[in-house]
Motif scaffolding. Structure first.
Motif, PDB file in Angstrom:
ATOM      1  N   ILE A 131       0.827  -1.205   0.140  1.00  0.00           N
ATOM      2  CA  ILE A 131       0.033   0.083  -0.078  1.00  0.00           C
ATOM      3  C   ILE A 131       0.942   1.283   0.120  1.00  0.00           C
ATOM      4  O   ILE A 131       1.985   1.469   0.911  1.00  0.00           O
ATOM      5  CB  ILE A 131      -0.701   0.118   1.222  1.00  0.00           C
ATOM      6  N   THR A 132       0.705   2.059  -0.951  1.00  0.00           N
ATOM      7  CA  THR A 132       1.581   3.336  -0.991  1.00  0.00           C
ATOM      8  C   THR A 132       0.638   4.475  -0.716  1.00  0.00           C
ATOM      9  O   THR A 132      -0.625   4.590  -1.390  1.00  0.00           O
ATOM     10  CB  THR A 132       2.215   3.603  -2.395  1.00  0.00           C
ATOM     11  N   ALA A 162      -0.968  -2.437  -4.496  1.00  0.00           N
ATOM     12  CA  ALA A 162      -0.669  -3.085  -5.827  1.00  0.00           C
ATOM     13  C   ALA A 162      -0.147  -4.475  -5.448  1.00  0.00           C
ATOM     14  O   ALA A 162       0.404  -4.718  -3.944  1.00  0.00           O
ATOM     15  CB  ALA A 162       0.506  -2.447  -6.245  1.00  0.00           C
ATOM     16  N   GLY A 163      -0.115  -5.770  -5.888  1.00  0.00           N
ATOM     17  CA  GLY A 163       0.381  -7.012  -5.511  1.00  0.00           C
ATOM     18  C   GLY A 163      -0.083  -8.010  -6.630  1.00  0.00           C
ATOM     19  O   GLY A 163      -0.228  -7.746  -7.698  1.00  0.00           O
ATOM     20  N   MET A 210     -11.482  -1.851  -5.717  1.00  0.00           N
ATOM     21  CA  MET A 210     -11.322  -3.319  -5.844  1.00  0.00           C
ATOM     22  C   MET A 210     -10.398  -3.596  -7.073  1.00  0.00           C
ATOM     23  O   MET A 210     -10.289  -2.745  -8.128  1.00  0.00           O
ATOM     24  CB  MET A 210     -12.484  -4.053  -6.025  1.00  0.00           C
ATOM     25  N   SER A 211      -9.649  -4.825  -7.136  1.00  0.00           N
ATOM     26  CA  SER A 211      -8.802  -5.170  -8.159  1.00  0.00           C
ATOM     27  C   SER A 211      -9.564  -5.323  -9.566  1.00  0.00           C
ATOM     28  O   SER A 211     -10.819  -5.451  -9.435  1.00  0.00           O
ATOM     29  CB  SER A 211      -8.208  -6.380  -7.804  1.00  0.00           C
ATOM     30  N   GLN A 215      -2.723 -13.579 -10.477  1.00  0.00           N
ATOM     31  CA  GLN A 215      -2.439 -12.407 -11.131  1.00  0.00           C
ATOM     32  C   GLN A 215      -2.041 -11.153 -10.457  1.00  0.00           C
ATOM     33  O   GLN A 215      -2.392 -11.080  -9.365  1.00  0.00           O
ATOM     34  CB  GLN A 215      -3.795 -12.184 -11.945  1.00  0.00           C
ATOM     35  N   LYS A 216      -1.121 -10.342 -11.105  1.00  0.00           N
ATOM     36  CA  LYS A 216      -0.694  -9.160 -10.497  1.00  0.00           C
ATOM     37  C   LYS A 216      -1.906  -8.067 -10.573  1.00  0.00           C
ATOM     38  O   LYS A 216      -2.656  -8.109 -11.566  1.00  0.00           O
ATOM     39  CB  LYS A 216       0.488  -8.696 -11.070  1.00  0.00           C
ATOM     40  N   PHE A 217      -1.994  -7.038  -9.673  1.00  0.00           N
ATOM     41  CA  PHE A 217      -3.000  -6.138  -9.539  1.00  0.00           C
ATOM     42  C   PHE A 217      -2.484  -4.598  -9.330  1.00  0.00           C
ATOM     43  O   PHE A 217      -1.275  -4.719  -8.460  1.00  0.00           O
ATOM     44  CB  PHE A 217      -4.239  -6.338  -9.032  1.00  0.00           C
ATOM     45  N   SER A 218      -3.321  -3.651  -9.581  1.00  0.00           N
ATOM     46  CA  SER A 218      -2.896  -2.304  -9.121  1.00  0.00           C
ATOM     47  C   SER A 218      -3.957  -1.316  -9.063  1.00  0.00           C
ATOM     48  O   SER A 218      -4.422  -1.599 -10.402  1.00  0.00           O
ATOM     49  CB  SER A 218      -1.593  -1.702  -9.777  1.00  0.00           C
ATOM     50  N   PHE A 219      -4.420  -0.670  -8.271  1.00  0.00           N
ATOM     51  CA  PHE A 219      -5.583  -0.084  -8.234  1.00  0.00           C
ATOM     52  C   PHE A 219      -5.452   0.909  -7.241  1.00  0.00           C
ATOM     53  O   PHE A 219      -4.742   0.973  -6.086  1.00  0.00           O
ATOM     54  CB  PHE A 219      -6.866  -0.718  -8.124  1.00  0.00           C
TER      55      PHE A 219
END
Length: 138
Positions: free
Chosen positions: A50-51, A60-61, A88-89, A99-103
């Motif tokens: 978390i940023t 992201a992860g 949400m992703s 799967q990788k995600f970022s939101f």
């Protein structure tokens, strides 16, 4: 012979020109707090970072589902624990996939969100059901 006022004005002008030509400080990614998270339910998980930014957080992860489907949901919270926003992703994973995600999740309050809750969910859209969650402080 120079006049003392002219010398003083010359010094002020020189100082001002040095300040104008100095590079401006800019925010870098190291200026924003980053925390790791991990939520595990059986053999399924969501994990990442978390940023915290001034008016939002980026989650992201990677998430993984062994059976059924799983997704990742995050909630920004104020200092009293009240929900500010939810994100949400953009996709769920199913049946052994990862799967990788970022939101991004908005946190439109002064200073941004002090707390984020990240959940592994059942992957349903548009209303996922959280299965297990963790809280992370800024």
């Amino acid at each position: 012979m120079r006049h003392p006022l002219a010398a003083a004005l010359g010094t002020v002008a020189l100082t001002a020109s040095m300040l104008v030509s100095a590079p401006l400080a800019s925010a870098s990614t190291s200026d924003y707090p980053v925390k790791s998270f991990e939520v595990v339910v059986g053999n399924t998980y969501t994990k990442g970072t978390i940023t915290w930014y001034n008016r939002a957080v980026r989650v992201a992860g990677e998430h993984k589902a062994v059976a059924s489907c799983r997704g990742t949901t995050a909630y920004t919270l104020d200092s009293a624990g009240r929900q500010l926003s939810m994100g949400m992703s953009p996709f769920a994973v199913c049946n052994g996939d990862s799967q990788k995600f970022s939101f991004d999740v908005p946190a439109d309050v002064a200073g941004g969100a002090p707390v984020v809750r990240v959940c592994l969910d059942n992957g349903a859209t548009p209303s996922p059901t959280p299965l297990e969650c963790v809280l992370k402080n800024r």
